[in-house]
Structures are given as structure tokens and as C-alpha cells.
Design an enzyme around this catalytic site. Structure first.
Site, PDB file in Angstrom:
ATOM      1  N   LEU A  21       0.810  -1.208   0.000  1.00 44.78           N
ATOM      2  CA  LEU A  21       0.000   0.000   0.000  1.00 44.78           C
ATOM      3  C   LEU A  21       0.849   1.265   0.000  1.00 44.78           C
ATOM      4  CD1 LEU A  21      -2.832  -0.976   2.530  1.00 44.78           C
ATOM      5  CD2 LEU A  21      -2.922  -0.965   0.030  1.00 44.78           C
ATOM      6  N   GLY A  22       2.066   1.195   0.533  1.00 42.91           N
ATOM      7  CA  GLY A  22       2.911   2.384   0.561  1.00 42.91           C
ATOM      8  C   GLY A  22       4.036   2.213   1.566  1.00 42.91           C
ATOM      9  N   GLY A  24       6.858   4.809   4.275  1.00 41.81           N
ATOM     10  CA  GLY A  24       7.186   6.117   4.833  1.00 41.81           C
ATOM     11  C   GLY A  24       8.355   6.001   5.775  1.00 41.81           C
ATOM     12  N   GLY A  25       8.602   7.083   6.532  1.00 35.20           N
ATOM     13  CA  GLY A  25       9.737   7.089   7.433  1.00 35.20           C
ATOM     14  C   GLY A  25       9.621   6.079   8.547  1.00 35.20           C
ATOM     15  N   MET A  26       8.383   5.769   8.967  1.00 34.39           N
ATOM     16  CA  MET A  26       8.193   4.848  10.081  1.00 34.39           C
ATOM     17  C   MET A  26       8.242   3.392   9.640  1.00 34.39           C
ATOM     18  SD  MET A  26       4.966   4.684  12.687  1.00 34.39           S
ATOM     19  CE  MET A  26       4.760   3.320  13.838  1.00 34.39           C
ATOM     20  N   GLY A  27       7.776   3.113   8.436  1.00 35.56           N
ATOM     21  CA  GLY A  27       7.756   1.725   7.998  1.00 35.56           C
ATOM     22  C   GLY A  27       7.043   1.554   6.679  1.00 35.56           C
ATOM     23  N   VAL A  29       3.694  -0.255   4.564  1.00 39.84           N
ATOM     24  CA  VAL A  29       2.302  -0.624   4.790  1.00 39.84           C
ATOM     25  C   VAL A  29       1.885  -1.619   3.709  1.00 39.84           C
ATOM     26  CG1 VAL A  29      -0.049   0.205   5.144  1.00 39.84           C
ATOM     27  CG2 VAL A  29       1.885   1.677   5.725  1.00 39.84           C
ATOM     28  N   LYS A  43       0.999  -2.239   9.027  1.00 42.80           N
ATOM     29  CA  LYS A  43       2.218  -1.412   8.996  1.00 42.80           C
ATOM     30  C   LYS A  43       3.337  -2.141   9.730  1.00 42.80           C
ATOM     31  CE  LYS A  43       2.360   3.063   9.239  1.00 42.80           C
ATOM     32  NZ  LYS A  43       2.279   4.476   9.690  1.00 42.80           N
ATOM     33  N   ASP A 137      -0.606  14.321  13.983  1.00 39.98           N
ATOM     34  CA  ASP A 137      -0.053  14.232  12.631  1.00 39.98           C
ATOM     35  C   ASP A 137      -1.176  14.196  11.596  1.00 39.98           C
ATOM     36  OD1 ASP A 137       2.022  14.191  10.792  1.00 39.98           O
ATOM     37  OD2 ASP A 137       2.097  12.004  10.720  1.00 39.98           O
TER      38      ASP A 137
END
Length: 517
Positions: A21-22, A24-27, A29, A43, A137
């Protein structure tokens, strides 16, 4: 939604990961599916963060806090493992477009759509704050636009309001351009901070740009300076939104309206009563409907391929007497295994059992076995929307005649291609019904429905009960009701094909015509 890569994990706990799905900086998905067939956004934390004890502590606290939120306007936590080598959290999957994607696709949204987003965000934040949390956020990529309205996702840095600050002193937590002045200064972020972020999100939805500029264009320090000391650029924002958004963007937290006050604002309150008109532009509604259909396709459970046996056994197309040259029975035995879900006329036994006892195959049996191999390879390529071809009987070129394999029967029902897609129409008087139908077999969820009347908004799902070329029958249940208890499950429904663009809808409560969208 993208296919899994070779290096991607295939499981997170009991969830099978089926698509990306995508990231980012955290992990990263993934789209996951539970053993019960429920889809989730899973995630997985980045490996380097997983090695940070401080991050693990914060992640553990935040997962525990987010479980407290129960709201129809947010994605709920389904499961999590904060102690695994790579921690993960699974939330309910929301098929739709992010606000970022919607604006990139269609430009600034019309006034009514922005007000609908405002109405949903107010309710989502009220539910989050009622659980003692602050989101911290809220940004366009964390707001999903569905057929029914907005949903807030990704509580990645949500914090329990009554706990100590778990971020390092002086750290700035949030997204530049959508964070509050107090966040930009590294100060405590309470519920008014989310109100400021909501104002930024609404400004973005109505103008197509961040109100304090883009960090990509001018850099993070310049954007944070504008957030703290300059007025937002609200040029082009419709009149009824201008004063509302400007109030949310007050520099002082004490001067911002509360969520209760925002909920009572006439422009936002007018969105409380469901209406018949689509709330998104037509192009976006179509995009969301396609994603719903694709998600349903992935939601159909698919059992693992049968294990490859290391010990040869009898060819399943014939019994042992046929293989050894003895007199064949009058009819070949039927396989007791169920056909593969979601395919037509294909049985896993055809694949697992072929080429067994190779030394015993005569010329006639070899011809039949080769035919089975060809059909096994070709039939899946026909796709779920096409019937499988019945093979013609084959005559052996040598040896005694051997009866041709009897093809496995077509599964007891799959959705005909003519029914697939998004449909809309008026039923039982003044109720507007929207249905998105995906491919599936009897017993699986193949339909997402929503029904809007003057005083209720209902969402549901439908299980396929029977299917023929001209009609399908469904058993539907209500999954969401606004107001609570206002929707009653219709239960059995029948859809009959009129032509390529029209279906007749029938249920005990009434009838109607649905038109393809």
C-alpha cells in the site's frame, strides 16, 4: 496498491500480506488478510527503528492508546505485535483515495466536499480526544476519502494526553506545513493543535495547496517559520469556509474554536443529514469505486497450493485398474476435493496428481495425462470471468481405447462478468442505493453496499448465495449505521440483469432499477 516485491515479507502474525500500500519514514504498509478473510492495512516498522529501544517503548504505548478509540470516522486497530523482531500493527483497511491523491487527480475540491470533510474530521477528532488522545499528525495523506465520507487513518505518532512526553526533548513531531505553531516550537501539543492541523487540511482541500507552503519548494525551516509567524495563504477558499478555516489557524491555541463549537457551526452542521447527491466529483467517485472493487477481489480467500508429494501416487484422472491396463470402470471417480476458490473448472488435484507413476503409463494414458496438463495450464489463463472449455474425448493411437477424463464441474456459482462494477439507483421509495460488485464464489463477500435516505446512511456487505447468467442472489448485513440503530438489514436480495447497463433489484421491502456507473 502494488504487487509484493521479492524481498517483501509474506506474513505478519496471522495476517497474509497480499499487496503493497505504501511506505514512509516509520515503515512499510501492506494489504493483509486475516484467516477469517478480513482485510487490513498492516504497517511494519522499519528494521532500524525496531532496533531502537526508545522507539519500541513509544510504539508500545501508542498502540495501547490507539486501541481505546472506537469511531466510525477512524480506522480501528485490529491486532498488533510490539515485541516481534519487526513490530507491526494492523488497522481496518479503508478502500479509497487519500486527500493528497484526490487533489492531485482532480484539483481543489468543491465547497460541499470540503465541508463534508470538515464534518468528518470534527467527529473523528472528537472521538480521538474523548479517548484521551491527541493525533498530532493530521495531514492530507492521513485522510481517506471513501464513498461515504472521510476516514482518519495512521495514528503513527498519536500520544496519550495524560502520559509523559515520550519524544526526545526539543524534537519536532508532525509534518511541516500541517503542524501547529506549538509543535513547530517543540512545545506540548494538546487538542487545539489538532484543530490547527485540521484547518491546514481543509485549506489544502479547498485550494489545492498547503497554506504555509511546501517544504519541497522552500525547505522545512522556511515552512516552520511561516507556521509560527506568518498568516496562512487562503486565497481561493470559498466564502463559507474562509472564516471557519481562518479561525482554526489562529496562532494562539486559546483563540481557536473547540471541536464542539466547530460541530455546531451551521456550514458543518448542514452536512450531518445524509443527502442523495454524491459528495465527491464524479471522477473521484469512479476512482474510489474501482479501488473498492479491487480490494474485494483481493479479499476473497485463496487457499495455499497443495503440497508437492515426494512419493508418486496414482494419477487422479484414472483409478489403479486403468493405469495397470485392467478393465476400466464404467465412469471415472469424482474428486472429493473442493475446487479452487475464485476460479472456474480448475481443481488443485489436477495439478498435484499429474505425472505420478510415470513408469506405468501406457501410450493411451499418456495422451490423456498430457491433455490434463494442457487444460490445467490453459484454463487459469482464461480468467475468472470466462467459463472453462470442456475437452473433447481423445482416442488413443495405440493400445486399447481409454475413456477421456471427465472435467471437474464448474463451482456452484461465481459472479457473471455482466454484474461486475459499480451500480446506482433509487429503491423502496426515496432510498438511494449504491452497490459495488466484485468477482467471487458462493459464500464469499462480493458486494459493498450503501443506502442513503433523508434521515439515515447505511453501509453493508453482501455474500453471494446463488449465481446464474441472468441473476444473482445475495445475503446482506449492515456494517455501519448513521444514526446508530437507524439501519435495518434487508437480508436476501436478488439482482436480475436487464441489459449491459441496468439491473433490477428485488427484496422483500421493495424493488428498483440500478444503472451502471
Amino acid at each position: 496498491m502494488d504487487a509484493l516485491r521479492g524481498e517483501d515479507p509474506r506474513h505478519a502474525g496471522d495476517f497474509v500480506l497480499v499487496a503493497r500500500l505504501g511506505s514512509g519514514g516509520m515503515g512499510e504498509v501492506f494489504l493483509g488478510r486475516s484467516p477469517q478473510g478480513r482485510t487490513a492495512a498492516v504497517k511494519l516498522v522499519q528494521p532500524e527503528l525496531a532496533r531502537d529501544p526508545e522507539f519500541r517503548r513509544r510504539f508500545r504505548l501508542e498502540v495501547a492508546a490507539t486501541r481505546k478509540v472506537a469511531s466510525p470516522w477512524t480506522a480501528s486497530v485490529l491486532a498488533a505485535d510490539t515485541e516481534s523482531p519487526r513490530p507491526w500493527v494492523a488497522t481496518s483497511f479503508v478502500p479509497g483515495l487519500t486527500l493528497t491523491e484526490a487533489v492531485e487527480t482532480a484539483g481543489p475540491l468543491p465547497e460541499r466536499a470540503v465541508l463534508r470533510i470538515a464534518h468528518g474530521l470534527v467527529h473523528a477528532l472528537r472521538d480521538i480526544h474523548a479517548a484521551g488522545l491527541v493525533h498530532r499528525d493530521l495531514k492530507p495523506s492521513n485522510v481517506m476519502l471513501t464513498l461515504d465520507g472521510p476516514t482518519v487513518i495512521d495514528f503513527g505518532i498519536v500520544r496519550a494526553a495524560d502520559s509523559s512526553v515520550v519524544t526526545r526533548a526539543g524534537a519536532i513531531v508532525g509534518s511541516p506545513g500541517f503542524m501547529s505553531p506549538e509543535q513547530a516550537r517543540g512545545l506540548e501539543a494538546a487538542s487545539p493543535s489538532d484543530v490547527f492541523s485540521m484547518g491546514c487540511v481543509l485549506a489544502f482541500a479547498g485550494t489545492g495547496r498547503a497554506p504555509f507552503g511546501s517544504a519541497t519548494d522552500s525547505g522545512v525551516p522556511a515552512v516552520l517559520l511561516r507556521v509560527v509567524s506568518e498568516e496562512a495563504d487562503l486565497t481561493g477558499l470559498p466564502g463559507s469556509l474562509l472564516s471557519l478555516v481562518a479561525a482554526c489557524l489562529a496562532k494562539s491555541p486559546a483563540e481557536r474554536p473547540t471541536l464542539v463549537e466547530l460541530g455546531e457551526a451551521p456550514a458543518i452542521r448542514s452536512m450531518a443529514a445524509p443527502g442523495h447527491a454524491e459528495w465527491l466529483p464524479a471522477a473521484l467517485t469512479s476512482s474510489v469505486a474501482r479501488r473498492v472493487t479491487r480490494a474485494l477481489d483481493l479479499e476473497t480467500p485463496k487457499p495455499p497450493a497443495p503440497p508437492v508429494s515426494q512419493t508418486p501416487t496414482a494419477v487422479p484422472l484414472h483409478d489403479a485398474a486403468t493405469v495397470t491396463g485392467a478393465t476400466p470402470p464404467s465412469a471415472p471417480p469424482q474428486s472429493s476435493r473442493a475446487p479452487v476458490r475464485g476460479t472456474v473448472g480448475v481443481d488443485p488435484v489436477s495439478r498435484a496428481g499429474r505425472a505420478r507413476r510415470p513408469a506405468l503409463l501406457t501410450g493411451s494414458v499418456l495422451a490423456v495425462a498430457l491433455l490434463a496438463v494442457v487444460l490445467t495450464i490453459i484454463v487459469p489463463g482464461l480468467g475468472e470471468d470466462q467459463p472453462s472449455a470442456e475437452p473433447a474425448p481423445q482416442q488413443s493411437t495405440s493400445g486399447p481405447a481409454t475413456p477421456a477424463a471427465t472435467p471437474e464441474p464448474t463451482p456452484a456459482g461465481v459472479v457473471p462478468p455482466a454484474f461486475l462494477g459499480a451500480w446506482r439507483g433509487t429503491i423502496t421509495g426515496d432510498q438511494e442505493r449504491l452497490m459495488t460488485i466484485a468477482q467471487g464464489h458462493i459464500g464469499s463477500t462480493v458486494v459493498v453496499t450503501r443506502t442513503i435516505s433523508s434521515d439515515t446512511k447505511c453501509r453493508g456487505t453482501g455474500t453471494l448465495v446463488s449465481a446464474g447468467e441472468s441473476a444473482i442472489e445475495l445475503d446482506t448485513v449492515v456494517t455501519e449505521s448513521i444514526p446508530e440503530g437507524g439501519c435495518v438489514s434487508i437480508g436476501g436480495q436478488r439482482l436480475t440483469r436487464i441489459d449491459d447497463d441496468h439491473l433490477r433489484w428485488d427484496a422483500a421491502s421493495g424493488t428498483g432499477i440500478l444503472t451502471r456507473q
